[in-house]
Design an enzyme around this catalytic site. Structure first.
Site, PDB file in Angstrom:
ATOM      1  CE  LYS A 116     -12.439  15.730 -14.388  1.00 44.01           C
ATOM      2  NZ  LYS A 116     -13.308  16.363 -13.770  1.00 44.01           N
ATOM      3  N   GLY A 165     -16.940   9.830 -18.404  1.00 44.06           N
ATOM      4  CA  GLY A 165     -16.569   8.459 -19.191  1.00 44.06           C
ATOM      5  C   GLY A 165     -15.972   8.437 -20.457  1.00 44.06           C
ATOM      6  CD  GLU A 275     -18.803  12.622  -9.673  1.00 47.62           C
ATOM      7  OE1 GLU A 275     -19.579  13.184 -10.374  1.00 47.62           O
ATOM      8  OE2 GLU A 275     -17.786  11.855 -10.186  1.00 47.62           O
ATOM      9  NE  ARG A 292     -22.166  19.774 -12.298  1.00 51.26           N
ATOM     10  CZ  ARG A 292     -21.387  18.875 -12.456  1.00 51.26           C
ATOM     11  NH1 ARG A 292     -20.245  19.188 -12.782  1.00 51.26           N
ATOM     12  NH2 ARG A 292     -21.867  17.412 -12.652  1.00 51.26           N
TER      13      ARG A 292
HETATM   14  C1  MV4 Z   1     -13.905   3.978 -12.421  1.00 53.35           C
HETATM   15  C2  MV4 Z   1     -14.777   2.731 -12.419  1.00 53.35           C
HETATM   16  C3  MV4 Z   1     -14.324   1.805 -11.874  1.00 53.35           C
HETATM   17  N1  MV4 Z   1     -12.811   1.674 -11.410  1.00 53.35           N
HETATM   18  N2  MV4 Z   1     -12.628   3.644 -12.126  1.00 53.35           N
HETATM   19  C4  MV4 Z   1     -17.371   6.507 -14.907  1.00 53.35           C
HETATM   20  C5  MV4 Z   1     -17.027   7.917 -14.993  1.00 53.35           C
HETATM   21  C6  MV4 Z   1     -16.057   8.539 -14.569  1.00 53.35           C
HETATM   22  N3  MV4 Z   1     -16.177   9.818 -13.831  1.00 53.35           N
HETATM   23  C7  MV4 Z   1     -15.374   7.433 -13.670  1.00 53.35           C
HETATM   24  N4  MV4 Z   1     -16.108   6.250 -14.055  1.00 53.35           N
HETATM   25  C8  MV4 Z   1     -15.729   5.121 -13.600  1.00 53.35           C
HETATM   26  N5  MV4 Z   1     -14.683   5.010 -13.089  1.00 53.35           N
HETATM   27  C9  MV4 Z   1     -12.250   2.955 -11.384  1.00 53.35           C
HETATM   28  N6  MV4 Z   1     -10.983   2.904 -11.011  1.00 53.35           N
HETATM   29  C10 MV4 Z   1     -15.997   2.691 -12.839  1.00 53.35           C
HETATM   30  C11 MV4 Z   1     -16.625   3.866 -13.222  1.00 53.35           C
HETATM   31  C12 MV4 Z   1     -17.875   4.016 -13.939  1.00 53.35           C
HETATM   32  C13 MV4 Z   1     -19.077   4.517 -13.251  1.00 53.35           C
HETATM   33  C14 MV4 Z   1     -18.874   5.358 -12.063  1.00 53.35           C
HETATM   34  C15 MV4 Z   1     -19.725   6.028 -11.417  1.00 53.35           C
HETATM   35  C16 MV4 Z   1     -21.061   5.764 -12.060  1.00 53.35           C
HETATM   36  C17 MV4 Z   1     -21.189   5.102 -13.241  1.00 53.35           C
HETATM   37  C18 MV4 Z   1     -20.305   4.411 -13.643  1.00 53.35           C
HETATM   38  C19 MV4 Z   1     -20.578   3.684 -14.879  1.00 53.35           C
HETATM   39  C20 MV4 Z   1     -19.498   2.994 -15.685  1.00 53.35           C
HETATM   40  C21 MV4 Z   1     -18.219   3.149 -15.035  1.00 53.35           C
END
Ligand code: MV4
Length: 461
Positions: A116, A165, A275, A292
């Protein structure tokens, strides 16, 4: 075109790939664990090879077994589906070394996006907008604190090897940084054997929006608009839709264009998804890239009319894209509900035998599933039982159609989250399209949400 494709996966996605191959005139090889001998993908493929015991590590993740199966059946390509080995650069490399085409992006692309921190750097160089954060990994809590003071609180610590996560920690004040750093690092080491962390400004109520990309081997890249994936619980998506109710035509165009431009600079190939987090001000930021075909690809297929899996196979063979950006239009609205074998209230997995089964149908309804009457949902694999997808002329009609379809769905003998979906679709915020990644949390915590959920459980036979 490929003569024979081996599908290194199981369940609904294995079926989805087999169907695409059959329409393309390609022979198929299913692989299966001993527990999956009665699975539909085994029955629908032209050939099937048992590759090991139930545990994924010894079967669907068993590279030597998969390659042996490909070699004895003389398959000329492997489709990895999603999950399992789909984003494993070493696997993709081994396939190519064995002269078997890996249906997906080049190994170096999988490797780049799998880290990442490197993905974030590549995204920035390719012109994608990033949240303020560390340019690379942060070594220790002191360095994290220096960045945090510059960025401003709240911040989020993320694992470089992460995704989904794990190893993520939100930090709201300087005093909490040191503890959060060691917890996140320990989690990252335990989950990925890699404790590298990076830091970003934290967005409080983001929406999860992703852009679907298709790219051929000749430099042609097109986006297929967005999917809205904000309905999630513990980083498991539950409902996806396209188009997103949060995007204006201008924002959609901008997100699509910057995504395509970035993929051109990276020389991306095959299908992929970028994303983004979308904040309340309508600003979007690169989060990560999936290399994917994704679970939720059908919502894009329904609104664009592009058969993504068929396209993916053609692209892997080296065929040029058959359409241009101007040819891509949005026709109506699509919604997907992931029907899981789980308790609708506690979300605990609920494997077991399906004693009675009847699927919804009719105009605008699609069900992608490996389930059937008397099928046993196994405890060894993920709990996705079925994807219920609807298509309609507009969002309101799509919601009504999904509610109708959920009402027709009969699954007896196990528990499913169908009642959860009924409660979610009844929420005002969902119907208004006014929701973010905290939607599920709010539904479960609210009086009306939990009452609706209980009622839906009672009303589901
Ligand atoms: C974040 C965020 C808020 N701010 N990054 C969750 C999984 C991972 N791929 C990144 N995620 C997040 N990153 C910043 N700077 C909030 C999340 C996040 C989230 C993102 C997309 C869909 C659902 C989520 C649920 C909780 C937190």
């Amino acid at each position: 075109m490929f003569k024979k494709v081996l599908i290194a996966n199981r369940g609904e996605i294995a079926l989805r790939v087999i169907r695409a191959c059959r329409e393309l005139g390609i022979a198929t090889v299913a692989v299966h664990s001993t527990a999956d001998a009665n699975a539909l993908h085994v029955r629908f493929a032209d050939e099937a090879v048992c590759i090991g015991p139930p545990a994924s590590k010894e079967s669907y993740l068993n590279v030597p077994q998969l390659l042996s199966a490909a070699e004895i059946t003389r398959a000329d390509a492997i489709h990895p589906g999603y999950g399992f080995l789909s984003e494993n650069a070493e696997f993709a490399e081994v396939c190519e070394n064995c002269k078997i085409r890996f249906i997906g992006p080049r190994p170096e692309m999988l490797r780049l996006m799998g880290n990442k921190v490197r993905a974030r750097q590549a995204a920035r160089e390719a012109g994608l907008p990033l949240l303020p954060g560390s340019p690379g990994t942060v070594k220790d809590p002191r360095e994290a604190e220096a960045f945090a003071r510059e960025i401003g609180f709240p911040v989020i610590l993320k694992a470089a090897a992460g995704g989904g996560g794990k190893g993520m920690k939100i930090v709201r004040e300087p005093g909490a940084l040191a503890q959060a750093f060691s917890t996140a690092q320990a989690e990252a080491v335990a989950s990925f054997s890699n404790g590298d962390l990076y830091i970003e400004r934290y967005v409080e109520k983001p929406r999860h929006i992703e852009i679907q990309i298709v790219a051929d081997e000749h430099g042609n890249i097109v986006h297929l608009n967005e999917r809205e994936c904000s309905v999630q619980r513990r980083h498991q998506k539950l409902i996806e839709e396209s188009p997103s109710p949060a995007l204006t035509p201008e924002l959609r165009k901008r997100m699509g264009e910057v995504s395509v431009n970035a993929m051109r600079r990276l020389a991306y190939n095959n299908v992929g998804t970028i994303e983004y987090l979308l904040d309340e001000r309508g600003e979007f930021y690169f989060m990560e890239m999936n290399t994917r075909i994704q679970v939720e690809h059908p919502v894009t297929e329904l609104v664009t009319g592009v058969d993504l899996v068929s396209e993916q196979i053609r692209l892997a063979y080296g065929e040029p894209l058959r359409f241009k950006q101007e040819d891509v239009q949005i026709r109506g609205h699509a919604i997907e509900c992931r029907v899981n074998a789980e308790d609708p209230i506690t979300f605990a997995p609920w494997p077991g035998k399906i004693t009675g089964y009847s699927v919804p149908g009719g105009y605008g309804v699609r069900v992608d599933s490996g389930a059937y009457e008397n099928y046993t949902v196994l405890p060894y694999y993920d709990s996705l039982l079925s994807k219920l997808i609807v298509h309609a002329e507009d969002r309101a009609t799509a919601i009504r159609r999904m509610q109708r379809a959920l009402g027709e769905y009969v699954v007896e003998g196990i528990r499913t989250n169908i009642p959860f979906h009924r409660a979610a679709l009844a929420e005002e915020s969902f119907q208004e399209g006014n929701y973010d990644t905290r939607f599920v949390e709010r539904l479960l915590a609210s009086e009306t949400g939990s009452r609706r959920l209980k009622k839906a459980v009672e009303e589901t036979p």
